[in-house]
Structure formats: structure tokens, C-alpha cells
Design an enzyme around this catalytic site. Structure first.
Site, PDB file in Angstrom:
ATOM      1  N   CYS A 109       0.838  -1.205   0.000  1.00  0.00           N
ATOM      2  CA  CYS A 109       0.000   0.000   0.000  1.00  0.00           C
ATOM      3  C   CYS A 109       0.875   1.259   0.000  1.00  0.00           C
ATOM      4  O   CYS A 109       1.553   1.527  -0.977  1.00  0.00           O
ATOM      5  CB  CYS A 109      -0.981  -0.052   1.169  1.00  0.00           C
ATOM      6  N   HIS A 219      -3.557  -5.253  -0.083  1.00  0.00           N
ATOM      7  CA  HIS A 219      -3.186  -5.787   1.237  1.00  0.00           C
ATOM      8  C   HIS A 219      -3.305  -7.304   1.293  1.00  0.00           C
ATOM      9  O   HIS A 219      -4.402  -7.820   1.531  1.00  0.00           O
ATOM     10  CB  HIS A 219      -4.109  -5.204   2.305  1.00  0.00           C
ATOM     11  N   GLU A 221      -2.369  -9.236   3.658  1.00  0.00           N
ATOM     12  CA  GLU A 221      -2.535  -9.758   5.021  1.00  0.00           C
ATOM     13  C   GLU A 221      -3.976  -9.704   5.526  1.00  0.00           C
ATOM     14  O   GLU A 221      -4.319 -10.351   6.505  1.00  0.00           O
ATOM     15  CB  GLU A 221      -1.622  -8.989   5.992  1.00  0.00           C
TER      16      GLU A 221
END
Ligand SMILES: *[C@@H]1O[C@H](CO)[C@@H](O)[C@H](O)[C@H]1NC(C)=O
Ligand SMILES: *[C@@H]1O[C@H](CO)[C@@H](O)[C@H](O)[C@H]1NC(C)=O
Length: 292
Positions: A109, A219, A221
Site C-alpha cells: 500500500c 493488502h 494480510e
């Protein structure tokens, strides 16, 4: 030492992660990932989202928080302490890798945006309508030659190309034309995927050609560990995406031979010395670590 630069949402909270590998083997099976924590609000606790920790642990890494307080307010990718630290790590990585010392770097990001700034020497950001949306990846032809995706199972690659599995939480992007028109970026990074915000095409995944530097505007995660927004995907393929991305990066960290100077120093540094707090009711993160 492996550096991952990570950020969420906006310009207000960033984390730099780096892995220090214990032991002197050529491939290290005990990678330790350290997180550098930054809090832009003076007087407040520093914190990190536990999802980054769990993401790395799920692929066999241990995590160490490195708390760095930068005085003086908001984070900017141009002038903040975060930016300066990222610049230092970026240059260390270039130097180490050029000497045959494996030093992977990851930007997520804002970390991705930071990498493009560090490589090109200027900001090429354009506003995009991507502040909360999951998208399929539009893979480029060059993806076939990538290190990042080469061990992904075929069914997952098909899902990634066709289902909205990658979560975007950013308002700024580098458009594909701006990226490819910049000589430094074009020569340094292989573009692995792009995305459309409806109108503007932007670069969403890159890897450097000759050096282990990687970036995702999305993202990886969140899928497995964050539940605050309906647009975060949780399907079986979405969770596999989280895992294979983590596995790829932790495998990169296994090639790094940096380590703590003693076992005691290592134990005292591990994130196991801290407890995560449930924060899902009042923040975008289910669990967070707070540091005094
Ligand atoms: C932004 O994207 C969302 C979908 O993610 C869409 O519903 C919305 O209309 C878009 N807004 C603009 C101004 O294009
Ligand atoms: C995918 O990328 C190609 C090449 O830039 C472009 O022509 C195509 O329109 C893109 N498709 C989507 C769905 O973004």
C-alpha cells in the site's frame, strides 16, 4: 536483514517490517521478522495491527517490533521520519544485494507508493477511487516470468485473475502510463498486475528485475485476519492468497543470513513479549499491539 515496508489506509500509520534471520545456514529455517512501529501522534502509544504479525507467523516467521518514534506529526512519503527510514533501508538493500548479501524489501500500500518514489526520485501518484474495494488482479504477460507467483497453484492463479481477492485501501496510485513512462521505474520493476478503479488503470503488483524488492498496492494480510469491512474477502481462495503471499515473502527472508548477536537479545526482542488487544469494535483492525 529483510525489510518489509507496510502501510494501511492512508498516510497516517505505517510500519516497516524487516526480518533478521537466526543462524548461519545458507537457507535459514528460523526467520525472524521485525516490525518497525511508527506513531505520528506525539504522546500517544505506538501500535501495529496484529494482522501483519499473524500473516508472517502463518508462514513460519517470528516477529520483532522495532519501535521508532519520529517527532513532529503526520507521516508524509516525502519528508516524514518514516520516509527517511524507508529511504535508508532502501539504500541499504540496494547496497547489500549488490554485494551478494540477500536483503529482500517489501512494500504494501503506502509502502508500495514509497518504493515508487524511492526508485523514481519523484511522486507519480494520481487519485483513484480505491479506498475500500476488493479486485481481481489483471495479470500482465510478464507475470509468467515472475519470482513472486511462480510457485502459486494454478487454481489460485485462476481465482486471482477472476475473483475479487485483493483488497485495496488507498486513495493514491501510480497509473500504468505514468509508471511505464518513467525510465527508472520501467527499468527497475517488472509489472506483474494492474487494476482499474472504473476509469483509471493503475499498477497493483511489481517486483524488481534483479533484486528482491517487491510491492503490492493491495493488502495481502487482510483476507485471513481482518473483518471490519464487508469488502474484505474471506473465501477459501482469499485465504489461500494471504498464505501464498506470506509464504513467498518468508521464503525470501529465509535466504537472508542476518541475525541477532545473542539468543538473549533475540528472545527479549520477540513480539511474544507483548500481548495483542481486541480492538475490532472500535477500529479497522481486529487486534492491535500497543507500545509505550
Ligand atoms: C467508486 O467505486 C465504487 C465501487 O468500488 C463505486 O460504487 C462508486 O460509484 C465509485 N465512485 C466514483 C465517484 O466513481
Ligand atoms: C487489463 O490490462 C490490459 C492491458 O493493459 C488492458 O487492455 C485491459 O483492459 C485490462 N483489463 C481490465 C479488466 O482491467
Amino acid at each position: 536483514m529483510t525489510l518489509i515496508s507496510v502501510s494501511f489506509f492512508s498516510l497516517f500509520l505505517q510500519i516497516i517490517l524487516y526480518a533478521i534471520v537466526a543462524g548461519g545456514h545458507r537457507i535459514n529455517d528460523c526467520p525472524i521478522i521485525a516490525q518497525e512501529v511508527y506513531n505520528p501522534s506525539p504522546g500517544k502509544n505506538s501500535y501495529i495491527a496484529a494482522s501483519y504479525v499473524k500473516y508472517l507467523e502463518s508462514a513460519g516467521a517470528r516477529v520483532v517490533p522495532v519501535i521508532i518514534l519520529f517527532p513532529g506529526g503526520g507521516a508524509s512519503i516525502f519528508s516524514s521520519g518514516y520516509a527517511k527510514a524507508a529511504g535508508v533501508f532502501y539504500r541499504l538493500a540496494l547496497e547489500a544485494n549488490s554485494e551478494g548479501d540477500y536483503f529482500p524489501v517489501w512494500g504494501t500500500c503506502l509502502g508500495f507508493e514509497q518504493l515508487t518514489l524511492l526508485t523514481s526520485g519523484k511522486s507519480l501518484l494520481s487519485h483513484t477511487n480505491t479506498s475500500g474495494v476488493a479486485l481481481p488482479l489483471n495479470f500482465t504477460k510478464e507475470m509468467k516470468d515472475s519470482r513472486m507467483f511462480k510457485d502459486f497453484p494454478e487454481d489460485l492463479m485462476t481465482s486471482l485473475a477472476n475473483e475479487p481477492l485483493t483488497e485495496n485501501s488507498h486513495q493514491w496510485s501510480v497509473t500504468t502510463p505514468d509508471f511505464t513512462a518513467n525510465q527508472q521505474l520501467k527499468e527497475f520493476y517488472r509489472i506483474l498486475s494492474t487494476n482499474l478503479d472504473g476509469q483509471t488503470e493503475f499498477v497493483s503488483t511489481v517486483e524488481a528485475y534483479n533484486i528482491p524488492i517487491y510491492g503490492t498496492q493491495w493488502h495481502p494480510e487482510k483476507n485471513a485476519f481482518e473483518w471490519s469491512h464487508a469488502y474484505i474477502p474471506h473465501s477459501s481462495a482469499a485465504i489461500k492468497t494471504t498464505f501464498y503471499m506470506a509464504q513467498f515473502f518468508v521464503n525470501e527472508a529465509r535466504k537472508s543470513l542476518h541475525k541477532f548477536s545473542s539468543q538473549e537479545e533475540e528472545q527479549n526482542a520477540l513480539i511474544y513479549n507483548y500481548q495483542p488487544t481486541y480492538t475490532g469494535a472500535k477500529s479497522s483492525f481486529e487486534q492491535m499491539y500497543f507500545f509505550d
